[in-house]
Design an enzyme around this catalytic site. Structure first.
Site, PDB file in Angstrom:
ATOM      1  N   GLU A  45       8.530   0.563 -10.705  1.00 16.00           N
ATOM      2  CA  GLU A  45       7.311   1.404 -10.871  1.00 16.00           C
ATOM      3  C   GLU A  45       6.814   1.441 -12.260  1.00 16.00           C
ATOM      4  OE1 GLU A  45       5.419   1.498  -8.460  1.00 16.00           O
ATOM      5  OE2 GLU A  45       6.711   1.012  -6.746  1.00 16.00           O
ATOM      6  N   TYR A 128       1.481   9.377  -9.290  1.00 19.47           N
ATOM      7  CA  TYR A 128       1.982   8.204  -8.584  1.00 19.47           C
ATOM      8  C   TYR A 128       3.203   7.912  -8.496  1.00 19.47           C
ATOM      9  CZ  TYR A 128       2.578   3.268  -7.677  1.00 19.47           C
ATOM     10  OH  TYR A 128       3.016   1.920  -7.192  1.00 19.47           O
ATOM     11  N   ASP A 146      -1.878   3.084  -5.617  1.00 20.76           N
ATOM     12  CA  ASP A 146      -1.989   2.435  -6.603  1.00 20.76           C
ATOM     13  C   ASP A 146      -3.465   1.707  -6.446  1.00 20.76           C
ATOM     14  OD1 ASP A 146      -1.567   0.210  -4.819  1.00 20.76           O
ATOM     15  OD2 ASP A 146       0.153  -0.542  -5.961  1.00 20.76           O
TER      16      ASP A 146
END
Length: 354
Positions: A45, A128, A146
């Protein structure tokens, strides 16, 4: 009248059409009891922020081969991490990566916490990334949004507010879709839907499991969402880069300050990067002569850079000034040089060999 998007329909689509990625546990394996590795999820990520899957894959695999556990990364020298990151861009991510690994090792015994709140307390982990790790690694019902998910949600609900102002509304709408069960698979399904079908241009609406529920499709213009504000013009800066090159091919380098743009990376010395209308003051690191060796251009997020490249030829064995080092031709590829500096060195090498 469109129907409401059904999470079960998206999960069924994901079970059949999910992307196979090196950091991912597929839905069948997950259903059979395989557990995702939070370290792999976190690493992927962080790498995927502002970077494509294709670009990330070789870096991800190289990092895992070198540092297979978060404790291994915590024990690594930061300069080595920066070298391994070179070429991925957005270099503050690499510094935060090391700081986060250190914190997980020191505060949590090498195990990532499993809640959004605890993850948010770690260096470099924002809303996030915390949601992504909580959902994908621990199956928490966290809402992961996202760029792909923003596009899907804006089309599903025809959100007229432009980005980035629409981000809070898109997060709220996405939260109404997130199921309590299979949250990790659902988060990845939303990402895959945006990456493979609900693409920026020419979305494949007939193949979409939410086609009947999509207001953007019903309106006949899904590709016009999400709405975006007009981009401000990107300013141009100029500077002079000085490449000192010995007869044995070694290049003179120094380390950038740890904070700020390209912080902690290696570089050839250069002037300040001034507004385009200003003339940068010459500041070579060594006595000349310095010959013109071309010009390179590079675009950063907030400005465009033009660098005039100067080349000085030095004899083998020439000592490096304080704060610099000579990187041999064999070592240069492994230096933590950002892309803009590799362009500079490439221009100088071309001139050096001519």
């Amino acid at each position: 009248m469109t129907t409401r998007p059904d999470s079960a329909a998206l999960l069924a689509w994901y079970d059949r059409h999910h992307r196979r990625l090196p950091w991912r546990i597929g839905p069948a394996d997950r259903a059979a009891g395989a557990k995702p590795d939070p370290y792999r999820i976190w690493l992927s990520e962080v790498m995927l922020q502002q970077t494509t899957v294709t670009a990330v894959k070789p870096y991800f695999e190289a990092f895992l081969a070198r540092w297979p556990r978060v404790c291994d990364l915590a024990a690594a020298d930061e300069a080595e991490v920066m070298k391994a990151w070179a070429g991925l861009g957005y270099y503050s991510r690499a510094r935060n990566l090391k700081a986060c690994a250190d914190a997980v090792a020191e505060r949590h015994g090498g195990r990532f916490p499993d809640t959004e709140a605890a993850l948010l307390a770690l260096p470099g982990i924002g809303a996030y990334t915390a949601a992504a790790i909580a959902a994908i690694a621990f199956d928490r019902p966290a809402t992961v949004v996202d760029g792909n998910v923003e596009r899907v949600v804006s089309r599903l609900f025809t959100v007229e507010e432009p980005l980035p102002d629409a981000k809070p509304a898109l997060k709220r709408l996405a939260a109404t879709l997130t199921p309590q069960r299979r949250a990790g698979d659902f988060a990845q399904a939303m990402m895959d839907l945006g990456a493979t079908l609900c693409t920026p241009r020419k979305p494949a609406c007939p193949l979409c499991p939410w086609s009947e529920a999509c207001r953007g499709r019903a309106a006949g213009a899904p590709e016009t969402y999400p709405r975006k504000r007009a981009k401000a013009e990107r300013p141009t800066r100029r500077g002079i880069a000085y490449v000192a090159m010995r007869s044995d091919g070694a290049v003179l380098l120094r380390r950038r300050p740890p904070k700020g743009l390209l912080g902690g990376m290696s570089e050839v010395p250069s002037t300040d990067w001034t507004p385009a209308a200003a003339v940068p003051a010459e500041s070579p690191p060594l006595p000349g002569p310095w010959a013109a060796a071309g010009r390179i251009e590079h675009t950063f997020t907030h400005f465009h850079l033009i660098l005039e490249v100067r080349l000085a030829r030095r004899p083998a064995g020439d000592p490096a000034p304080d704060g610099f080092w000579w990187s041999t031709a064999a070592d240069l590829a492994g230096e933590a040089l950002p892309s803009v500096m590799r362009k500079v060195v490439g221009a100088a090498q071309k001139a050096f060999g001519s």
